[in-house]
Design an enzyme around this catalytic site. Structure first.
Site, short mmCIF file in Angstrom:
data_model
loop_
_atom_site.label_atom_id
_atom_site.label_comp_id
_atom_site.label_asym_id
_atom_site.label_seq_id
_atom_site.Cartn_x
_atom_site.Cartn_y
_atom_site.Cartn_z
CB THR A 100 65.14 57.68 57.88
OG1 THR A 100 65.94 57.18 58.94
CG2 THR A 100 65.59 59.09 57.53
CE LYS A 175 68.70 59.02 59.90
NZ LYS A 175 69.60 57.98 60.29
CE LYS A 250 64.85 57.05 53.54
NZ LYS A 250 64.42 55.93 54.36
P1 NAD Z 1 65.14 47.29 54.55
O1 NAD Z 1 64.75 47.53 53.15
O2 NAD Z 1 66.20 46.28 54.86
O3 NAD Z 1 63.83 46.86 55.39
C1 NAD Z 1 62.54 47.37 55.19
C2 NAD Z 1 61.56 46.24 55.42
O4 NAD Z 1 60.24 46.77 55.35
C3 NAD Z 1 61.67 45.13 54.38
O5 NAD Z 1 61.83 43.88 55.04
C4 NAD Z 1 60.34 45.22 53.62
O6 NAD Z 1 59.87 43.95 53.18
C5 NAD Z 1 59.44 45.80 54.69
N1 NAD Z 1 58.25 46.47 54.17
C6 NAD Z 1 58.15 47.37 53.15
N2 NAD Z 1 56.89 47.77 53.00
C7 NAD Z 1 56.16 47.10 53.93
C8 NAD Z 1 54.79 47.06 54.29
N3 NAD Z 1 53.89 47.81 53.61
N4 NAD Z 1 54.40 46.26 55.30
C9 NAD Z 1 55.29 45.52 55.97
N5 NAD Z 1 56.61 45.51 55.68
C10 NAD Z 1 57.02 46.28 54.68
O7 NAD Z 1 65.52 48.72 55.16
P2 NAD Z 1 66.39 49.02 56.47
O8 NAD Z 1 67.83 49.14 56.10
O9 NAD Z 1 65.96 48.09 57.56
O10 NAD Z 1 65.88 50.51 56.79
C11 NAD Z 1 64.61 50.75 57.38
C12 NAD Z 1 64.54 52.24 57.72
O11 NAD Z 1 65.60 52.55 58.61
C13 NAD Z 1 64.68 53.16 56.52
O12 NAD Z 1 63.79 54.24 56.67
C14 NAD Z 1 66.13 53.61 56.60
O13 NAD Z 1 66.34 54.89 56.02
C15 NAD Z 1 66.33 53.66 58.10
N6 NAD Z 1 67.74 53.53 58.53
C16 NAD Z 1 68.52 52.52 58.02
C17 NAD Z 1 69.84 52.42 58.46
C18 NAD Z 1 70.73 51.31 57.93
O14 NAD Z 1 71.93 51.34 58.22
N7 NAD Z 1 70.20 50.32 57.21
C19 NAD Z 1 70.36 53.31 59.40
C20 NAD Z 1 69.52 54.29 59.92
C21 NAD Z 1 68.21 54.39 59.48
#
Ligand code: NAD
Length: 297
Positions: A100, A175, A250
């Site tokens: 997102t 979204k 966010k």
């Molecule tokens: P998270 O922080 O758990 O995971 C993100 C991952 O990306 C981490 O493991 C981090 O190490 C990795 N990362 C960061 N920079 C990187 C890079 N340069 N190269 C490789 N890996 C890298 O976050 P999440 O909860 O999995 O959310 C991910 C996305 O999904 C976000 O944009 C969030 O807004 C969206 N989202 C999350 C949810 C939820 O319920 N968690 C729901 C809908 C959407």
């Protein structure tokens, strides 16, 4: 079976990648965290397992590249840096970003990908960690019709509802519009239940009336912020998330950024952003977003 590279194996990315492995795809994972990569290998995927591994190595043979990253700056770097996806993936690989992120970055990264000969879609999700694990996410997809058609079979593995929202960036637009409305409707529902309580109307009675009347909305009927009427709602579990106030904030901030960029009036979205900012500043960012009812006093 396709060769798929999955970049960003966090709370959402890891269970999504695991579903691709379970469906028989050849999945290579990449994350800055070694623990995340190990979790994928344990599930039967491949992973670049040492810290010296690079995105270039992870995408070298990819037919499809997925990403699930925190924010626009990470997506921009992962795709457009010299050691990133666009410079190193095989020409013509399908690129799917499910993070997102802000609309402008999504459109800029897609334009850079397409200029280099890569079809790309933005495909943010709703459904949270539970939906990611169960393979029941909703995908909102922006991009060319051909790229959407190519992405759909893999999205079907991880999701239940896959929508083509239009051209590049429109997945992100869908979204943030949806989540801005959710934030506003949750605050409205919380206000109504709080006012009712202060005036002597119990939550169950208000719910019985309003859930079949014109005030009805998802925030009330599926996720009621007042304890009692909806047994599965976080209100009955001390507002343990669920969908955290931080995540709602966010998305509201992304909506405000997009409103400014599009010169759209979103006064309720602005107020919702202020109220969730206050909730976060009060130290409750990790509570469920329906806990906003407790901030109303
Ligand atoms: P998270 O922080 O758990 O995971 C993100 C991952 O990306 C981490 O493991 C981090 O190490 C990795 N990362 C960061 N920079 C990187 C890079 N340069 N190269 C490789 N890996 C890298 O976050 P999440 O909860 O999995 O959310 C991910 C996305 O999904 C976000 O944009 C969030 O807004 C969206 N989202 C999350 C949810 C939820 O319920 N968690 C729901 C809908 C959407």
């Amino acid at each position: 079976m396709s060769k798929i590279t999955f970049i960003g194996l966090g709370n959402m990315g890891l269970p999504m990648a695991k579903n691709l492995v379970a469906a028989g795809h050849d999945v290579t994972g990449f994350d800055l965290s070694d623990a995340a990569k190990t979790a994928l290998t344990e599930a039967g995927g491949n992973a670049a397992t040492t810290t010296t591994n690079t995105i270039a190595e992870a995408v070298a043979e990819a037919e499809i590249v997925f990403s699930m990253l925190p924010a626009g700056k990470h997506v921009s770097a992962v795709y457009t840096a010299a050691d990133g996806v666009i410079a190193n993936a095989p020409s013509g690989a399908l690129l799917i970003d499910s993070s997102t992120i802000d609309v402008d970055t999504a459109r800029a990264v897609s334009a850079a990908a397409e200029a280099a000969g890569f079809p790309m879609v933005d495909a943010p999700v709703s459904g949270g960690v539970g939906g990611a694990a169960a393979g029941t996410l909703t995908f909102m997809v922006g991009g060319a019709a051909q790229a959407f058609a190519a992405a759909k079979p893999v999205l079907d593995i991880m999701g239940q509802n896959i929508f083509h929202a239009g051209g590049s960036g429109n997945g992100q637009v869908a979204k943030i519009c949806n989540n801005m409305l959710l934030g506003i409707s949750m605050i409205g529902t919380a206000e109504a239940f709080k006012l009712g309580e202060k005036l002597g109307l119990d939550a169950q009675t208000l719910f019985d009336i309003s859930s079949t009347a014109s005030g009805q909305c998802w925030s009330m009927t599926s996720y009621c912020p007042a304890p009692g009427p909806v047994p599965t709602s976080p209100a009955n579990n001390d507002y343990a998330a669920g969908f955290t106030a931080a995540m709602m904030l966010k998305d509201l901030l992304l909506a405000q950024e997009a409103s400014a960029s599009a010169d759209a009036a979103t006064p309720m979205g602005q107020r919702a952003t202020e109220l969730y900012t206050q909730m976060a500043e009060a130290g409750h960012a990790e509570l469920d977003f329906s806990g906003i009812i407790r901030e109303l006093g």
